[in-house]
Design an enzyme around this catalytic site. Structure first.
Site, PDB file in Angstrom:
ATOM      1  N   SER A 144       0.855  -1.182   0.000  1.00  0.00           N
ATOM      2  CA  SER A 144       0.000   0.000   0.000  1.00  0.00           C
ATOM      3  C   SER A 144       0.890   1.231   0.000  1.00  0.00           C
ATOM      4  O   SER A 144       2.055   1.159   0.410  1.00  0.00           O
ATOM      5  CB  SER A 144      -0.876  -0.006   1.262  1.00  0.00           C
ATOM      6  N   TYR A 157      -1.428  -0.567  10.855  1.00  0.00           N
ATOM      7  CA  TYR A 157      -1.498  -0.746   9.401  1.00  0.00           C
ATOM      8  C   TYR A 157      -0.205  -0.294   8.739  1.00  0.00           C
ATOM      9  O   TYR A 157       0.334  -0.987   7.862  1.00  0.00           O
ATOM     10  CB  TYR A 157      -2.692   0.011   8.842  1.00  0.00           C
TER      11      TYR A 157
END
Length: 242
Positions: A144, A157
């Protein structure tokens, strides 16, 4: 006839979102595809849906597997090899997110994110190295932009995706001597159900799952001498830029 015709892939977290988009794109190129999910019944249902959408009967299977467990991933690899006789591509896509200040983030939330997003990628690759040595195959991990850009409330995350990015690049250096290619794709905003989002026309500005599928196909078709090892991809025009 596609140059990808007859190859076989294993995609973790392939029942929805990015994994689903990649599976559909590969099936349209003549790939045989195994998708994994946490529930056998729903995973098999999605496999049937994909087969119908892509006219790929007997070319896609659904497997119950938990990326957090190495043994589970080993079973998924074996099932894929048993079904298709080969394994040319592993897409380590399964992931989840828990967001909030470090003051509020629980130990269980931290462990869930790290165990799924990072250890799950390790397990997916560790379980399949021998198969990909045999095929001189390709690993693609889904990281990501959060794997290079940190943000408040993203400690778990961010840690998982920074880890995936670094882990994948090191694995690329470990395995290229065997003719195995390794890339990580780092998307920005993608229109999926991730973190409770509901895809809609309001998200048309976002990357779509079929765009990631197209990117994977492009990587697989690239001349073997060339390896884009880390690919950042983002919406062309986010709302703040209009």
């Amino acid at each position: 006839m596609s140059i990808l015709e007859g190859k076989a892939a294993l995609i973790t977290g392939g029942t929805k979102g990015i994994g689903y988009g990649i599976a559909e794109a590969l099936l349209n190129q003549g790939f045989k595809v195994a998708i994994t999910g946490r529930d056998q019944e729903s995973t098999e249902a999605v496999a049937k849906e994909l087969a119908s959408k892509t006219n790929s009967e007997n070319q896609v299977i659904g497997l119950e597997a938990d990326v957090r467990q190495l043994e589970s991933q080993e079973k998924a690899v074996k099932a894929t090899l048993d079904a298709f006789g080969q394994l040319d591509l592993v897409v380590a896509n399964a992931g989840l997110g828990h967001f909030g200040s470090i003051e509020d983030l629980t130990v269980d939330q931290w462990n869930a994110v790290i165990d799924t997003n990072l250890t799950g990628v390790f397990n997916s690759i560790k379980a399949s190295v021998d198969a990909l040595k045999e095929s001189k195959g390709y690993y693609i991990t889904i990281s990501s932009l959060a794997g290079t850009n940190f943000f408040a409330g993203g400690s778990a995350y961010n840690a998982s995706k920074f880890g995936v990015t670094g882990f994948t690049q090191a694995v690329m250096l470990d395995l290229r001597k065997y003719g195995i290619k390794v890339s990580t794709i780092m998307p920005g905003s993608v229109s999926t159900h991730f973190n409770g989002n509901e895809p809609s026309e309001a998200g048309a500005w976002k990357i779509q799952i079929e765009d990631i599928g197209e990117l994977v196909v492009d990587l697989l078709k690239m001349n073997p001498r060339t390896l884009p090892s880390k690919i950042e991809v983002r919406p062309t025009t986010p709302p703040s830029s209009k």
